[in-house]
Write an enzyme that holds these catalytic residues in place. Sequence first.
Site, PDB file in Angstrom:
ATOM      1  N   ARG A 119      -3.000  -0.252  25.707  1.00 20.85           N
ATOM      2  CA  ARG A 119      -3.357  -0.137  27.122  1.00 20.85           C
ATOM      3  C   ARG A 119      -2.363  -0.886  27.988  1.00 20.85           C
ATOM      4  NH1 ARG A 119      -9.292  -2.119  25.812  1.00 20.85           N
ATOM      5  NH2 ARG A 119     -10.113  -0.291  24.728  1.00 20.85           N
TER       6      ARG A 119
ATOM      7  N   GLU B 120     -19.592 -12.138  17.964  1.00 23.45           N
ATOM      8  CA  GLU B 120     -20.368 -11.224  18.803  1.00 23.45           C
ATOM      9  C   GLU B 120     -21.618 -10.731  18.083  1.00 23.45           C
ATOM     10  OE1 GLU B 120     -17.484  -8.644  21.354  1.00 23.45           O
ATOM     11  OE2 GLU B 120     -16.385  -9.228  19.543  1.00 23.45           O
TER      12      GLU B 120
ATOM     13  N   HIS C  61     -16.186  -7.326  26.934  1.00 23.96           N
ATOM     14  CA  HIS C  61     -16.133  -8.440  25.976  1.00 23.96           C
ATOM     15  C   HIS C  61     -17.130  -9.530  26.336  1.00 23.96           C
ATOM     16  CE1 HIS C  61     -11.661  -7.206  25.224  1.00 23.96           C
ATOM     17  NE2 HIS C  61     -12.439  -6.648  24.310  1.00 23.96           N
TER      18      HIS C  61
ATOM     19  N   ASN D  40     -22.945  -1.230  15.614  1.00 21.88           N
ATOM     20  CA  ASN D  40     -21.950  -0.943  16.649  1.00 21.88           C
ATOM     21  C   ASN D  40     -21.420   0.461  16.370  1.00 21.88           C
ATOM     22  OD1 ASN D  40     -19.823  -0.785  18.422  1.00 21.88           O
ATOM     23  ND2 ASN D  40     -18.800  -2.637  17.737  1.00 21.88           N
TER      24      ASN D  40
ATOM     25  N   ARG E  13     -24.853  -2.925  19.896  1.00 22.95           N
ATOM     26  CA  ARG E  13     -23.832  -3.225  20.902  1.00 22.95           C
ATOM     27  C   ARG E  13     -23.717  -2.015  21.823  1.00 22.95           C
ATOM     28  NH1 ARG E  13     -17.509  -2.348  20.873  1.00 22.95           N
ATOM     29  NH2 ARG E  13     -16.934  -3.592  22.682  1.00 22.95           N
TER      30      ARG E  13
END
Length: 395
Positions: free
Chosen positions: A237, A381, A178, A7, A89
Amino acid sequence: MLVLVLNSGSSSLKYQLMNPETAEVKATGLCERIGIDGRLVHEANEHKIKKDINMPTHKEAIEIVLDFLTNGEDKVIDSIDEIQAIGHRVVHGGEFFNQSVIVDDEVIAKLESLIPLAPLHNPANIMGMKIAQEIMPTKPNVAVFDTAFHQTMPASNYMYAVPYEDYKEHGVRKYGFHGTSHYYVSNEAKKMLNKEDSKVIVCHLGNGSSVCAVRDGKSIDTSMGLTPLEGLVMGTRSGDIDAGVLSYLMDKKGMTAEETVNYLNKKSGLLGVSGISSDLREIIEACENGDERAATTIDMKCNRIKKYICSYAGMLEGVDAICFTAGIGENADLIREKVCNGLEFMGVELDEDKNKVRNDENREINTNSSKTKIYVIPTNEEYVIANDTYKLVKA
């Protein structure tokens, strides 16, 4: 088969060496501050190493990882030849990719064309692929997309109410993120429910957070949009906000468009409202010590999650299970409690004692009489990436 999961971030590299056939993790780690000074955190053989190592580029970082995997007292393989594939990823696959793919020049070209949709993520993801191809040229590389799981959303859910030509010409639509987490958790929930025709709502709650409505194993809607900025209140965010706020702030504060997006992405959310931190643990501690802004921040986050759950329950025409996952979802019992309380009209009944239990297992935290199941399911993941890589390479 051993799969190296990578990743690649702008200045970081997360990795995991895994056998997807057994789900055994042989090593895991993180390279950070790449291009600055370099730091490695490496775990293998129940031993954790933290070391400052110069990493001028991602190429050196990957080479250092491979050296740690194959040399020294904590080595887990004798040679990189034992690594049979590399899984990457990738944040944004746009409308090109509704499933994982083996990387070739055409795939990379399509990902490069999507950089405007994910300027912070896709360049680093692409760089990781190119470096892996250079260092290990005989090994197949597989791209696994955050957006792919959400490609089953109907147009009525992914479209924005803007002129249609902007969707056709510029790709303005909801993509969602996600996806690997929502896919993994919803599949685990299906197993726990022991039913195929399931209606599941997954709450992936971390520094970045999103909710997904999953019917019969397929995403039908999710809270993140064109970018990961839409939806829930997150670490830094803002999540959902009146678009008119943007022009208003640009006028009042003299900000450019880029500065305004940075304001919403990096200075808002939990950090902006609380004035304390983007880390929810610190905000909860402040709330316990009587900080009213911290209490408001927590309520804002929970109310937004609850709002999406109720919306998606209506869209699904019922719900069999609500799932909590990721750092906050798995560990913050206060957040789960605040989200579930008040949802009794939906058949949601939280067991307070079960909710306080903390472990790494899939677990049910509803009362025995609850019509709707409430699950805590640790996400994985990396396993999804490794398993998709295995299936494609084996085929």
